[in-house]
Design a protein around this motif. Structure first.
Motif, short mmCIF file in Angstrom:
data_model
loop_
_atom_site.label_atom_id
_atom_site.label_comp_id
_atom_site.label_asym_id
_atom_site.label_seq_id
_atom_site.Cartn_x
_atom_site.Cartn_y
_atom_site.Cartn_z
N THR A 16 0.81 -1.04 -0.02
CA THR A 16 -0.09 -0.07 0.06
C THR A 16 0.77 1.18 -0.10
O THR A 16 0.25 2.36 -0.26
CB THR A 16 -0.83 -0.04 1.25
N LEU A 17 2.19 1.03 0.46
CA LEU A 17 2.98 2.39 0.23
C LEU A 17 3.44 2.78 -1.17
O LEU A 17 3.41 3.92 -1.49
CB LEU A 17 4.48 1.99 0.95
N GLU A 76 -3.73 10.29 -3.61
CA GLU A 76 -4.53 10.73 -4.46
C GLU A 76 -5.19 9.31 -5.30
O GLU A 76 -6.59 9.71 -5.93
CB GLU A 76 -3.66 11.47 -5.51
N VAL A 77 -4.57 8.41 -5.23
CA VAL A 77 -5.18 7.22 -5.88
C VAL A 77 -6.28 6.57 -5.03
O VAL A 77 -7.44 6.03 -5.46
CB VAL A 77 -4.05 6.12 -6.36
N ARG A 78 -6.10 6.68 -3.92
CA ARG A 78 -6.82 6.25 -2.79
C ARG A 78 -8.16 6.88 -2.28
O ARG A 78 -9.11 6.45 -1.70
CB ARG A 78 -6.02 5.48 -1.69
N ILE A 79 -7.86 8.14 -2.40
CA ILE A 79 -8.63 9.21 -1.72
C ILE A 79 -10.32 9.01 -2.28
O ILE A 79 -11.11 9.18 -1.38
CB ILE A 79 -8.12 10.56 -1.90
#
Length: 282
Positions: A121-122, A127-130
């Motif tokens: 997940t690092l 921005e991808v997960r928001i």
């Protein structure tokens, strides 16, 4: 024997002085700006104190200040930021240390797969997960709440990795001795592992507290109620003047106030913070 190099020493000191000036000068300008009227910024940036003194700070902290014809609850936003930062910090530390403890000291099928899934997940930027995270929070009716502000941010792959690396340095003899003395997993965790980890916890506490305190994008997305505004959001709202003069003295004073809690945390935990980073490097 250390070789004396006067020119190199002078160069290092010059670099150090330039670094200090580059960091301190913006803070000095912000502090000076709080003592001047807003009209004085039309002709330039003052570099020395004005006639207002501490009146702007007193006005802000007494909640008598206004912007855009609405109240600016500085103390309320400070409280919101403090709650958010502490919840994120304590949540990150709790989840990370328990996850690392399970991965290192328990043998179960798929434990390394679980760890690497956390570690991967690092590679995903915020921005991808928001947007998926925002949709989940919306479906759970957590908008405009402290649950929505804090829960999505409490998981930390970095902290889990650092705790795992430290736990792997714990001697197996210590684990065996605790088992022989009758210490179960819970007793071993609280009586032995936590005391050994206090410097690492202190270092990560400082880092995660500053991370939580400085959050801007996530609170901006999920809060529309001024009751849940954080101090960083408040500074941005003060800049959003449609008609009229931007109140730079109040903005700078709010910025100085917003800097104080992280600075206090860093100064108060400085020794443990540095020791925790050094121990982590080892």
């Amino acid at each position: 024997m250390v070789e004396r190099r006067p020119l190199f020493t002078l160069f290092c000191h010059m670099v150090l002085v330039l670094g200090i000036v580059s960091i301190a000068l913006p803070v000095w300008i912000a502090l000076v700006a709080t003592t001047h009227e807003n009209t004085e910024f039309a002709t330039g940036t003052p570099l020395w104190f004005g006639d207002l003194g501490l009146s702007v700070f007193r006005e802000l902290l007494s909640n008598e200040s206004t912007f855009n014809n609405s109240a600016l609850p500085i103390t309320h936003m400070l409280t919101n930021s403090l709650i958010m930062a502490l919840c994120i910090t304590l949540g990150k530390l709790t989840i990370s240390i328990m996850s690392a403890y399970a991965v290192v000291f328990f043998r179960f099928r798929g434990r390394m797969v679980a760890f690497w899934m956390i570690f991967f997940t690092l590679m995903l930027p915020v921005e991808v997960r928001i947007m998926p995270t925002f949709e989940v929070i919306t479906n759970l009716n957590m908008l405009n709440s402290f649950y929505g502000l804090t829960i999505p941010l409490i998981a930390s792959a970095t902290a889990t990795f650092l705790f795992r690396q430290f736990f792997m340095t714990v001697p197996n003899e210590l684990v065996e001795a605790a088992r022989i003395d009758g210490a179960g997993p819970v007793k071993f965790f609280f009586d032995i592992l936590l005391p050994l980890s206090r410097t690492n916890i202190a270092a990560l506490f400082v880092i995660t507290f500053i991370y939580g305190w400085n959050q801007y994008l996530w609170p901006l997305l999920i809060t529309t109620d001024v009751q849940y505004y954080t101090i960083v959001m408040g500074i941005k709202q003060m800049l959003g003047v449609v008609d009229g003069v931007i109140e730079w003295n109040k903005i700078m004073a709010t910025t100085i106030i917003a800097m104080l809690p992280p600075v206090i945390v860093v100064i108060g935990m400085q020794k443990a913070f540095v020791k925790g980073l050094v121990d982590s490097e080892k």
